[in-house]
Design an enzyme around this catalytic site. Sequence first.
Site: not given
Ligand code: S3P
Length: 457
Positions: A33-34, A134, A178, A332, A363
């Site tokens: 996904k990322s 959020r 993050s 995650d 969570r």
């Molecule tokens: C992600 C970063 C993470 C992760 C999210 C996807 C990303 O979030 O929890 O599901 O694709 O950069 P955070 O940056 O809030 O930790």
Amino acid sequence: MSRPSQLEAGTARHYVAAPVSRVQGRIEVPGDKSISHRALLLGAIADGATRIEGFLPSEDCLATLTALRALGVAVQRPSDTTVQVQGVGLAGLHASTAPLDLGNAGTAMRLMMGLLAGQPFDSTLVGDSSLMRRPMERVAQPLRAMGARIDTQQGHPPVLIHGAAALRAIDYALPLASAQVKSALLLAALYAHGTTSVLESVQTRDHTERMLQQFGVRLERRGARIELSGGQPLTAGGTVRVPGDFSSAAFFIVAGCLAASEGLTICNVGCNPTRTGLLQMLKLMGANIHVQPHAPAPGDSGASEPTADIHVRAGLLRGIRVPESLVALSIDEFPAFFIAAAAAEGQTVVTGAAELRVKESDRLAAMAQGLTTLGVQCELLPDGLCVQGLGSGAAAGRFDGGRIDSHADHRIAMAFAIASLRARGPLQIDDVANVATSFPGFVTLARSVGLALQEQG
Ligand code: S3P
């Protein structure tokens, strides 16, 4: 408050998972996904065409795709998992005539904030009821320090980005771990005058850095500091190959640890070391996991994503105190991990994970509530969870059956589906429609390895 998201998932669907005690097989999970989000975003502002193979056709990634079309980018989908993006260059995006609706996708909203902060037009970002709750100031604040003009609603969406702000580079130490904030700043840095420097106190996933390099952007990494000079064009990425999503594989890795007496293999999984903390945590618990890395492609610059096949076999798990250094590398994966902890011998303690409270659901609270329903003792901590495992091996206890509220969180729903491998009665898991935000085909794949999972409603 804005209008509700058009992408709001229905809430009536639920899973029924009958107890089974064995999984086995050889599977592949859908694309990451990322990485799919990033390939779309970088492809959109590149000079020329990018082909994305192994794209994740989930609701979250399709929200990004639709938003980019609204910003004037031509995106074709020759197949479900193949996407062709006709990049418009750094300066080629156009204003959307309507608010950009990003559904459940936090990554899409936060990365879009960085991308849109330096555009000459205004943008409004909205999402579903979960995304509208959020926190967005973590991105808005450093972007304002770069000169962006951004309004949030008491820190939450809708996010209004006023165009025509001249961005300037900043030197920013991330106050929290993050990757989304880091990535938003790197995207804004492309539009800023000067060299932006971002310092991470804790390493988070580095997909944006790798992919920017793949698109020809020069980026310096000095230890925990990343420096990027504005105004660099992105050369079209050719083909981006998206590996299987480690975070989706995580549910099957845990399933294998619990119940793959003959072994379970998950093939072609993205194994970027900034994502695979779960493997280290499970190995500390004594899990039987073997990772077989794929050889890097010839001429690989190191910017691409490492992949591997992951073999798992059921065995005894012992409770552990999770090193806080692993939390960001497995952020995650905690819903799945807590199921492994609940099935282990002894106590598992997680701390330093307060970020889990501001994901698609809280969570920590959602897992504590669900585990308690299953008869597992657990203590909710401000920044973690303490789980008293029911034991593994011959002395293994079984979870009670019961009804679980997933809080419309895809990863909570999938984690409890895996818990059926240790349950003595059926589990009903409510509000599961959002599994489609990250893992289309989860039920079919879970059934193919032996889970007795039905989707109803
Ligand atoms: C992600 C970063 C993470 C992760 C999210 C996807 C990303 O979030 O929890 O599901 O694709 O950069 P955070 O940056 O809030 O930790």
